[in-house]
Scaffold this motif. Structure first.
Motif, PDB file in Angstrom:
ATOM      1  N   UNK A 113      -9.283   1.254  -3.656  1.00 44.80           N
ATOM      2  CA  UNK A 113     -10.526   1.376  -2.901  1.00 44.80           C
ATOM      3  C   UNK A 113     -11.330   0.087  -2.858  1.00 44.80           C
ATOM      4  N   UNK A 114     -10.912  -0.920  -3.649  1.00 41.71           N
ATOM      5  CA  UNK A 114     -11.635  -2.186  -3.667  1.00 41.71           C
ATOM      6  C   UNK A 114     -11.032  -3.229  -2.731  1.00 41.71           C
ATOM      7  N   UNK A 115      -9.972  -2.878  -2.014  1.00 40.57           N
ATOM      8  CA  UNK A 115      -9.365  -3.818  -1.077  1.00 40.57           C
ATOM      9  C   UNK A 115     -10.286  -3.969   0.137  1.00 40.57           C
ATOM     10  N   UNK A 116     -10.557  -5.202   0.538  1.00 40.14           N
ATOM     11  CA  UNK A 116     -11.457  -5.448   1.662  1.00 40.14           C
ATOM     12  C   UNK A 116     -10.722  -5.449   2.987  1.00 40.14           C
ATOM     13  N   UNK A 117     -11.454  -5.133   4.041  1.00 38.40           N
ATOM     14  CA  UNK A 117     -10.886  -5.168   5.388  1.00 38.40           C
ATOM     15  C   UNK A 117     -10.452  -6.600   5.706  1.00 38.40           C
ATOM     16  N   UNK A 118      -9.234  -6.748   6.211  1.00 37.41           N
ATOM     17  CA  UNK A 118      -8.698  -8.061   6.536  1.00 37.41           C
ATOM     18  C   UNK A 118      -7.853  -8.670   5.436  1.00 37.41           C
ATOM     19  N   UNK A 119      -7.968  -8.148   4.207  1.00 34.98           N
ATOM     20  CA  UNK A 119      -7.142  -8.669   3.121  1.00 34.98           C
ATOM     21  C   UNK A 119      -5.685  -8.259   3.329  1.00 34.98           C
ATOM     22  N   UNK A 120      -4.774  -9.105   2.865  1.00 35.88           N
ATOM     23  CA  UNK A 120      -3.343  -8.854   3.019  1.00 35.88           C
ATOM     24  C   UNK A 120      -2.804  -8.188   1.756  1.00 35.88           C
ATOM     25  N   UNK A 121      -2.166  -7.036   1.943  1.00 38.65           N
ATOM     26  CA  UNK A 121      -1.600  -6.261   0.840  1.00 38.65           C
ATOM     27  C   UNK A 121      -0.080  -6.373   0.883  1.00 38.65           C
ATOM     28  N   UNK A 172       1.743   6.825   2.629  1.00 37.65           N
ATOM     29  CA  UNK A 172       3.138   6.817   3.068  1.00 37.65           C
ATOM     30  C   UNK A 172       3.952   5.938   2.118  1.00 37.65           C
ATOM     31  N   UNK A 173       5.278   6.058   2.168  1.00 39.52           N
ATOM     32  CA  UNK A 173       6.131   5.387   1.177  1.00 39.52           C
ATOM     33  C   UNK A 173       7.139   4.480   1.873  1.00 39.52           C
ATOM     34  N   UNK A 174       7.235   3.242   1.413  1.00 36.97           N
ATOM     35  CA  UNK A 174       8.236   2.298   1.931  1.00 36.97           C
ATOM     36  C   UNK A 174       9.574   2.627   1.271  1.00 36.97           C
ATOM     37  N   UNK A 175      10.449   3.282   2.009  1.00 35.92           N
ATOM     38  CA  UNK A 175      11.749   3.661   1.444  1.00 35.92           C
ATOM     39  C   UNK A 175      12.746   2.516   1.477  1.00 35.92           C
ATOM     40  N   UNK A 176      12.500   1.543   2.375  1.00 36.46           N
ATOM     41  CA  UNK A 176      13.393   0.379   2.439  1.00 36.46           C
ATOM     42  C   UNK A 176      12.660  -0.737   3.169  1.00 36.46           C
ATOM     43  N   UNK A 177      12.613  -1.932   2.560  1.00 39.90           N
ATOM     44  CA  UNK A 177      11.983  -3.060   3.232  1.00 39.90           C
ATOM     45  C   UNK A 177      10.896  -3.698   2.390  1.00 39.90           C
ATOM     46  N   UNK A 178      10.234  -4.688   2.997  1.00 38.83           N
ATOM     47  CA  UNK A 178       9.163  -5.433   2.329  1.00 38.83           C
ATOM     48  C   UNK A 178       8.117  -5.763   3.376  1.00 38.83           C
ATOM     49  N   UNK A 179       6.846  -5.486   3.065  1.00 38.23           N
ATOM     50  CA  UNK A 179       5.784  -5.648   4.060  1.00 38.23           C
ATOM     51  C   UNK A 179       4.606  -6.442   3.513  1.00 38.23           C
ATOM     52  N   UNK A 180       3.971  -7.181   4.417  1.00 37.58           N
ATOM     53  CA  UNK A 180       2.638  -7.698   4.181  1.00 37.58           C
ATOM     54  C   UNK A 180       1.740  -7.073   5.241  1.00 37.58           C
ATOM     55  N   UNK A 181       0.714  -6.363   4.793  1.00 41.28           N
ATOM     56  CA  UNK A 181      -0.111  -5.557   5.684  1.00 41.28           C
ATOM     57  C   UNK A 181      -1.542  -6.054   5.690  1.00 41.28           C
ATOM     58  N   UNK A 182      -2.084  -6.271   6.878  1.00 36.66           N
ATOM     59  CA  UNK A 182      -3.494  -6.642   7.022  1.00 36.66           C
ATOM     60  C   UNK A 182      -4.329  -5.359   7.016  1.00 36.66           C
ATOM     61  N   UNK A 183      -5.235  -5.252   6.071  1.00 42.75           N
ATOM     62  CA  UNK A 183      -5.983  -4.011   5.827  1.00 42.75           C
ATOM     63  C   UNK A 183      -7.009  -3.735   6.920  1.00 42.75           C
TER      64      UNK A 183
END
Length: 630
Positions: A131-139, A184-195
């Motif tokens: 809940x502390x992740x800011x909008x625009x941060x990359x996860x 949701x769950x990443x069953x296969x792969x690697x992601x960088x997501x912009x929040x």
């Protein structure tokens, strides 16, 4: 309530009853005190409940059991007092346990909410509370991890299990630019997501909040049953007093109090609603509350928007017709040169087809004039290009152009006539592909008892009728503006029909609001649809419409079964008391058994209904054709 605390009272009371029976064999003087202790242990929570109800100026089940217990102790029926309170305690514990089970869908959603996220800060991976992740941060999300935020994929691709949001069991392929959702769950792969949303601002959090509210919201039947019980319970007390005075039999009066407990009647409706709404949430269908579930079960007319609902909302070029010696490539080139200056949805498939064929199309025309509702007139390369419907061509319309437009519309295509310097040179057919499951859904709605399936569309009558014929729709109302769709819904309601309107939740908002039940498709990622729709389908899968209405009807059927079970049980016990043979303990045993039967019957709704395979799934399951070569 924890499992240990839930069963502590009945366990202690039962132990004291067993000890009383044993003492009756070896030390009779201790038997009665132990039986009284058993009644008191199990009776104290009941007395507390009765006191709280009286302070709230209500007469509930706890009061009936309390009076019966005290009366039995006063007249020396210690076994009856202990048996009634012990059985009531067991029934209450079982109620708690089974009701907790009916809320398992919500518990599953809550458990899927992630608590931590790995964020890129200053070039390093840092684990922080989600809940502390800011909008625009990359996860950063790795194989097997749960997505902790809502966002857009910045880099990477993955297969994602989205069952917690959409109810779909098969993982979905997601690439750069696609949206992903918390839980949701990443069953296969690697992601960088912009929040784009974290904590309470995620789609999952909104779903949990909506399901919590929906399970607490009361249907009309539940409201009626609660009002009925407020009169019924005092009526039972009066009946018991009158019966006791007439018969001069205190035991009979106390037994009537126990027999008349409306526990199964009170629980019959809410347990079905909680289970039905929970099952729907697990299947990717958000139902706003019991009232809307109850209304959905009565729907006998369903209105569908066409574009983006019955169709996929992605028009494609399907036909090219050239006139008088012109070639297909020339017709498409001139059309694309004009449409390069248009933002109309039909411009995109023309430009895409020209690009796919490698045709030379300048980035923009020299001059553009848009004619609303008709088409576009552009100047390109010193020539005037007209692309639109028959009305736009006016006096330049030739028999060939008119016949082509009629033929395309009759086949469900949107005709675009192309003219160069006022002379028609060809026609283009554009169609929005029907969803694979559209025909099956209409058939399923008819099979479920829906009398009328109506298409409400702004498209032309020819195109709408062609689509309706393919899908099996009963009635078409074409050429409608948003306010016309409102009038169409009103007209159906004026015929006495309960109307459900299905749309995308934005363009069809007025009609969705006016309909008895508004069903918004593809609501995942749309906070407005999740919060305002009566029923929100988290995916754009059209078969969820029939599923939602079918589940609503199953839920109402279970509610009615539960009410009959409760009423028949009370009636049978009452007759047994008046005719003799039913004691206080037997009455309480049967009463608690009926409560459990009602709850277990409601829990049947938690089982997933078997969904018919879509045409695409049926095709995929067929064995490959084997060709013999001589």
């Amino acid at each position: 309530m924890s499992r240990v605390h839930r069963w502590a009272v009945p366990a202690l009371s039962g132990t004291l009853i067993a000890a009383s029976w044993l003492a009756g064999q070896v030390a009779p003087v201790a038997a009665d005190p132990l039986m009284i202790a058993a009644a008191v242990v199990a009776g104290i929570p009941v007395l507390r409940g009765a006191y709280r109800s009286l302070r709230a100026r209500t007469i509930g089940i706890d009061l009936l059991v309390s009076i019966a217990m005290i009366g039995a102790l006063v007249i020396g029926e210690y076994w009856e007092a202990a048996a009634v309170t012990f059985l009531f305690a067991i029934g209450h514990a079982l109620e708690d346990a089974t009701l907790a089970r009916t809320r398992s869908a919500l518990a599953g959603l809550i458990e899927s909410a992630p608590t931590t996220a790995t964020v890129l800060r200053h070039g390093e991976q840092v684990e922080v509370p989600a809940h502390q992740v800011g909008v625009g941060e990359v996860v950063v999300i790795k194989h097997g991890e749960t997505v902790p935020v809502d966002g857009t994929i910045a880099t990477g691709h993955a297969a994602i299990d989205e069952a917690s949001i959409t109810g779909e069991s098969m993982p979905a392929e997601r690439v750069e630019g696609d949206k992903v959702f918390a839980g949701t769950i990443v069953t296969d792969g690697f992601l960088q997501v912009s929040t784009t949303g974290a904590g309470a601002d995620t789609t999952l959090a909104r779903i949990i909040h909506r399901v919590e509210e929906a399970q607490e919201a009361k249907a009309r039947t539940q409201q009626f049953m609660e009002k009925f019980s407020t009169w019924y319970t005092p009526g039972i007390i009066v009946l018991a007093v009158v019966a006791g005075l007439i018969s001069r039999d205190v035991a009979l009066a106390l037994t009537l109090l126990v027999i008349g407990c409306p526990g199964a009647l009170v629980i019959s409706v809410p347990v079905a609603l909680v289970a039905g709404i929970g099952r729907a949430a697990r299947d990717g269908v958000l139902i706003k509350g019991g009232e809307f579930l109850e209304t959905a079960a009565k729907v006998d007319a369903v209105g569908f928007d066409k574009t983006g609902t019955l169709t996929e909302g992605r028009p494609e070029l399907t036909d090219l017709i050239a006139f008088d010696g012109w070639t297909d490539a020339e017709v498409l080139t001139w059309a694309a040169r004009a449409e390069a200056g248009s933002s109309h949805p039909l411009a995109a498939p023309v430009l895409a087809a020209a690009a796919e064929r490698g045709l030379p199309v300048p980035a923009v025309p020299d001059q553009v004039t848009t004619v609303p509702g008709q088409g576009i007139i552009a100047v390109a390369g010193g020539r005037t290009v007209t692309v639109g419907n028959r009305a736009l061509l006016g006096g330049s319309l030739t028999p060939d152009a008119d016949a082509s437009a009629t033929g395309l519309a009759g086949n469900g295509r949107t005709p675009l006539l192309v003219a160069l310097d006022g002379q028609p040179i060809g026609a283009i057919g554009v169609a929005d592909r029907l969803r694979d499951e559209a025909r099956d859904v209409v058939a399923a709605l008819h099979a479920a008892g829906v009398k009328r399936v109506v298409m409400l569309t702004g498209d032309t009558a020819e195109i709408a009728n062609a689509v309706a014929a393919q899908v099996g729709i009963d009635e078409v109302r074409a050429g409608l503006l948003p306010e016309d769709k409102l009038d169409a819904v009103r007209a159906l309601q004026a015929e006495g029909l309960k109307v459900a309107m299905v749309g995308d939740g934005v363009n069809d908002a007025p009609a969705l609001a006016l309909a008895d039940v508004g069903i918004a498709m593809g609501a995942a990622g749309s906070p407005l649809a999740v919060e305002t729709a009566d029923i929100a389908l988290m995916t754009s899968r059209l078969d969820k419409v029939a599923h939602a209405i079918g589940l609503a009807r199953r839920t109402i059927s279970v509610m009615r079964q539960n009410i009959w079970i409760a009423m028949i049980t009370v009636g049978t016990l009452l007759a047994g008391v008046l005719l003799g043979g039913v004691t206080m303990a037997i009455g309480m045993l049967v009463h608690e058994a009926s409560v459990i039967v009602v709850i277990l019957n409601g829990m049947r709704l938690l089982r997933a209904a078997r969904r018919p395979a879509t045409p695409a799934e049926q095709q995929a399951s067929r064995p490959a054709e084997v060709v013999a070569v001589a």
